[in-house]
Motif scaffolding. Structure first.
Motif, PDB file in Angstrom:
ATOM      1  N   THR A  64      14.964 -86.846  28.651  1.00  0.00           N
ATOM      2  CA  THR A  64      15.383 -88.254  28.625  1.00  0.00           C
ATOM      3  C   THR A  64      16.807 -88.372  28.109  1.00  0.00           C
ATOM      4  O   THR A  64      17.648 -89.050  28.708  1.00  0.00           O
ATOM      5  CB  THR A  64      14.447 -89.081  27.729  1.00  0.00           C
ATOM      6  OG1 THR A  64      13.117 -88.805  28.100  1.00  0.00           O
ATOM      7  CG2 THR A  64      14.727 -90.552  27.876  1.00  0.00           C
ATOM      8  N   ALA A  65      17.089 -87.692  26.991  1.00  0.00           N
ATOM      9  CA  ALA A  65      18.447 -87.733  26.454  1.00  0.00           C
ATOM     10  C   ALA A  65      19.427 -87.138  27.455  1.00  0.00           C
ATOM     11  O   ALA A  65      20.546 -87.625  27.596  1.00  0.00           O
ATOM     12  CB  ALA A  65      18.512 -86.972  25.141  1.00  0.00           C
ATOM     13  N   ALA A  66      18.984 -86.108  28.188  1.00  0.00           N
ATOM     14  CA  ALA A  66      19.864 -85.502  29.180  1.00  0.00           C
ATOM     15  C   ALA A  66      20.231 -86.526  30.247  1.00  0.00           C
ATOM     16  O   ALA A  66      21.395 -86.626  30.638  1.00  0.00           O
ATOM     17  CB  ALA A  66      19.198 -84.280  29.808  1.00  0.00           C
ATOM     18  N   SER A  67      19.251 -87.315  30.697  1.00  0.00           N
ATOM     19  CA  SER A  67      19.622 -88.289  31.723  1.00  0.00           C
ATOM     20  C   SER A  67      20.473 -89.412  31.136  1.00  0.00           C
ATOM     21  O   SER A  67      21.295 -89.985  31.833  1.00  0.00           O
ATOM     22  CB  SER A  67      18.404 -88.837  32.470  1.00  0.00           C
ATOM     23  OG  SER A  67      17.423 -89.240  31.583  1.00  0.00           O
ATOM     24  N   LEU A  68      20.306 -89.679  29.832  1.00  0.00           N
ATOM     25  CA  LEU A  68      21.144 -90.719  29.216  1.00  0.00           C
ATOM     26  C   LEU A  68      22.610 -90.302  29.087  1.00  0.00           C
ATOM     27  O   LEU A  68      23.479 -91.156  28.950  1.00  0.00           O
ATOM     28  CB  LEU A  68      20.606 -91.098  27.831  1.00  0.00           C
ATOM     29  CG  LEU A  68      19.368 -92.005  27.817  1.00  0.00           C
ATOM     30  CD1 LEU A  68      18.913 -92.255  26.396  1.00  0.00           C
ATOM     31  CD2 LEU A  68      19.649 -93.321  28.520  1.00  0.00           C
ATOM     32  N   VAL A  69      22.897 -88.997  29.081  1.00  0.00           N
ATOM     33  CA  VAL A  69      24.311 -88.607  29.082  1.00  0.00           C
ATOM     34  C   VAL A  69      24.827 -88.386  30.505  1.00  0.00           C
ATOM     35  O   VAL A  69      25.948 -87.949  30.698  1.00  0.00           O
ATOM     36  CB  VAL A  69      24.603 -87.346  28.227  1.00  0.00           C
ATOM     37  CG1 VAL A  69      24.263 -87.583  26.777  1.00  0.00           C
ATOM     38  CG2 VAL A  69      23.880 -86.121  28.757  1.00  0.00           C
ATOM     39  N   GLY A  70      23.986 -88.699  31.491  1.00  0.00           N
ATOM     40  CA  GLY A  70      24.471 -88.656  32.866  1.00  0.00           C
ATOM     41  C   GLY A  70      24.158 -87.369  33.600  1.00  0.00           C
ATOM     42  O   GLY A  70      24.744 -87.097  34.643  1.00  0.00           O
ATOM     43  N   ILE A  71      23.248 -86.558  33.056  1.00  0.00           N
ATOM     44  CA  ILE A  71      22.845 -85.348  33.767  1.00  0.00           C
ATOM     45  C   ILE A  71      21.778 -85.738  34.783  1.00  0.00           C
ATOM     46  O   ILE A  71      20.820 -86.431  34.443  1.00  0.00           O
ATOM     47  CB  ILE A  71      22.293 -84.291  32.784  1.00  0.00           C
ATOM     48  CG1 ILE A  71      23.388 -83.856  31.804  1.00  0.00           C
ATOM     49  CG2 ILE A  71      21.736 -83.082  33.535  1.00  0.00           C
ATOM     50  CD1 ILE A  71      22.892 -83.020  30.643  1.00  0.00           C
ATOM     51  N   ASN A  72      21.971 -85.308  36.013  1.00  0.00           N
ATOM     52  CA  ASN A  72      20.975 -85.578  37.038  1.00  0.00           C
ATOM     53  C   ASN A  72      19.854 -84.544  36.883  1.00  0.00           C
ATOM     54  O   ASN A  72      19.957 -83.416  37.334  1.00  0.00           O
ATOM     55  CB  ASN A  72      21.626 -85.481  38.416  1.00  0.00           C
ATOM     56  CG  ASN A  72      20.678 -85.867  39.520  1.00  0.00           C
ATOM     57  OD1 ASN A  72      19.454 -85.765  39.374  1.00  0.00           O
ATOM     58  ND2 ASN A  72      21.222 -86.310  40.619  1.00  0.00           N
ATOM     59  N   ALA A 120      23.921 -77.958  30.284  1.00  0.00           N
ATOM     60  CA  ALA A 120      23.154 -79.113  30.761  1.00  0.00           C
ATOM     61  C   ALA A 120      21.704 -78.702  31.032  1.00  0.00           C
ATOM     62  O   ALA A 120      20.767 -79.452  30.760  1.00  0.00           O
ATOM     63  CB  ALA A 120      23.789 -79.691  32.019  1.00  0.00           C
TER      64      ALA A 120
END
Ligand SMILES: Nc1ncnc2c1ncn2[C@@H]1O[C@H](COP(=O)(O)OP(=O)(O)OP(=O)(O)O)[C@@H](O)[C@H]1O
Ligand SMILES: [Mg+2]
Lengths: 297, 245
Positions: free
Chosen positions: A179-187, A170
């Protein structure tokens, strides 16, 4: 002393100090990857690691292993608090503002260390005594081997963390595409917090193993940060393996420079290498030039 | 299931979404079509919590999610396949998929996640063949499949897709849309698809909205929109002469 034994001697001295630069460089990269900023307070974590360890072993009289764990824990918490108090509250900060904040942070850490532990130098006993080992005509302190071993352990643990754990992956995801990281639910903010904690922890370990070799004092952080920064840039910002190789390289060149030319030029050597590399290959020795064009800093 | 009420979104001073209201019912496939720069991606990013809304509400099953952080929104069951795929290029196909299930790790049995990984591979067998390959080295079509697979790994109740047809050959586009429609029919996933390719989007969707410069201009079921003269002119390229302007 023959020339060949001198060379071996300088080599080991260089690897020792280079390992410390490598650890500082790794700390720079971890924070750079998750936030895109250079944390100029990185060297202070090393200083704090040494100072807290000295304090816990000599003043509080804790046994070494316990003091080691506590020191790393305390400095890790300091790193995390620094992120929560100084970085987290900012909304949309610019890179310049973040850099100024980390510089301010380093001044505060330095000042606090001076108030708490004074201006005098401190030291620690070597882990396995000071009986030197003879090796090809050179004398090597056991602490040198400890430092190299600690670097190897840190590198291995980081490699496992970034390649085989979900949180490590992560963190990499955040560094390639927040941005993509937050779209998969990574805080993402939590990843930033973690990166500060991790860098501080690594800095503390570096400080603990380094202090017996030198005298630790409140204002040692800045020079270490500078050398670690050179290692990180030389290795290509964000590139972990690069930082380790470059850190060792700088340490070795410094040691040879001090031995064969003059010890007065020692600190200049890292900066000279950095300048030359920045002119010839700004992405660092191991960096990809396309990627560096996209970087904000 | 999802209801936007008088949503207004700004980038600095630029007013991008102007009083948007729309709704999506459970089990529906709804499409949003509009020209470049209409604000479609902005709308999806407002839903996903990437862009903050200035005023208005985004109600998801009755609760306002407009001030929630993106990771909380994913946990609520809304997953986005972003415009341009946005994969983690230096990570493997499998790691990209597993990161899609990031919010589930530590909460659920790993076997459940493994099962869903197999489901995605069954849906897109080409990804299975390439599971160790770096995501950045996939072809455009495969990247779109991976982006969809990644978004499905969190078991979304509402899946929103931003221009899934972008840059793909007609054959792959219909393959992708068939898969999307199958998700609605077999898994009861609610779908919201942003498209510029109005023909294919309206062919598969139940209902559609048409957006122009930040405003919803038209809404209706897909068949009516396909027959609408203005839609035909602007998005299907049928009649060249303007009907009303
Ligand atoms: N981060 C940003 N900062 C400032 N303005 C932006 C930003 N993102 C988008 N815009 C502007 O907002 C408007 C709407 O953009 P948006 O990306 O939502 O359009 P779109 O309908 O998705 O277009 P396309 O079909 O080309 O993807 C555009 O005018 C764009 O320039
Ligand atoms: Mg768009």
């Amino acid at each position: 002393m023959t020339l060949s034994s001198q060379i071996v001697q300088f080599l080991f001295t260089g690897i020792t100090i280079g390992s410390i630069y490598a650890m500082v460089g790794l700390g720079f990269n971890i924070i750079y990857n998750s936030t895109g900023i250079i944390n100029f307070a990185q060297g202070e974590f090393v200083m704090l690691g040494g100072m807290v360890m000295v304090w816990l072993t000599t003043m509080v009289n804790l046994p070494m292993p316990l003091a080691f764990i506590l020191t790393v824990a305390i400095v890790t918490v300091i790193g995390a608090l620094f992120e929560r108090l100084a970085i987290y509250p900012l909304k949309k900060p610019s890179v310049l503002i973040l850099i100024i904040i980390t510089l301010a942070g380093s001044i505060i850490f330095k000042g606090s260390a001076m108030l708490i532990w004074g201006k005098e130098t401190h030291t620690l006993p070597h882990i396995s005594g000071e009986e030197p080992i003879e090796f090809m005509g050179a004398t090597i302190l056991p602490q040198t081997l400890w430092i190299i071993a600690v670097l190897a352990v840190i590198v291995t643990l980081l490699a496992v963390f970034f390649n085989f754990t979900m949180v490590g992956k992560a963190m990499r995801a955040c560094s390639v595409n927040p941005t993509a990281a937050s779209l998969v639910g990574i805080n993402v903010r939590r990843i930033v917090l973690l990166s500060f904690a991790l860098s501080a922890g690594i800095g503390a370990v570096a400080g603990i193993v380094f202090t017996p070799m030198v005298l630790m004092e409140y204002d040692r952080g800045a020079m270490l940060a500078l050398k670690g920064f050179c290692a990180a840039v030389l290795g290509g910002l964000g590139n972990g393996v690069g930082a380790v190789v470059a850190g060792l390289l700088i340490g070795i060149l410094e040691s040879f420079g001090a031995g064969f030319i003059s010890s007065g030029y020692k600190d200049g050597i890292a900066l000279l290498i950095l300048l030359i590399v920045l002119i010839i290959k700004p992405s660092g020795l191991f960096g990809v030039s396309e990627a560096s064009k996209l970087k904000e800093f | 299931m999802l209801r936007l009420q008088n949503l207004n979104t700004y980038y600095g001073e630029i007013h991008v979404l102007k009083n948007i209201s729309l709704h999506i019912q459970e089990g529906e496939m709804v499409t949003l079509i509009g020209a470049n720069g209409a604000g479609k991606s902005t709308m999806l990013n407002s839903i996903s919590g990437i862009v903050g809304a200035k005023s208005g509400a985004i109600l998801y099953n009755g609760t306002d999610i407009s001030n929630m952080s993106p990771d909380r929104i994913v946990q609520q069951g809304i997953s986005q396949v972003p415009e341009g795929r946005q994969l983690f290029a230096p990570l493997s196909v499998e790691d990209n998929l597993r990161l899609g299930a990031y919010t589930r790790y530590g909460k659920e049995n790993k076997k459940e996640i493994q099962k869903d990984l197999e489901t995605v591979y069954a849906l897109f067998p080409r990804l299975k063949e390439r599971e160790r390959q770096y995501a950045g080295t996939l072809s455009g079509g495969e990247q779109q499949m991976l982006a969809m697979g990644r978004a499905l790994m969190c078991r979304p109740k509402l899946l929103i897709l931003d221009e899934p047809s972008m840059g793909l050959a007609p054959l792959i586009i219909s393959e992708i849309f068939k898969t999307i429609a199958r998700l609605r029919d077999t898994q009861k996933t609610t779908l919201f698809v942003v498209e510029q390719n109005a023909r294919v989007a309206l062919k598969y969707a139940d209902r559609g909205y048409v957006m122009e410069t930040g405003k919803i201009m038209l809404e209706g079921n897909s068949r009516d929109l396909l027959e609408n003269k203005e839609v035909q002119r602007a998005y299907l390229g049928k009649q060249k002469k303007p009907i009303w302007e």
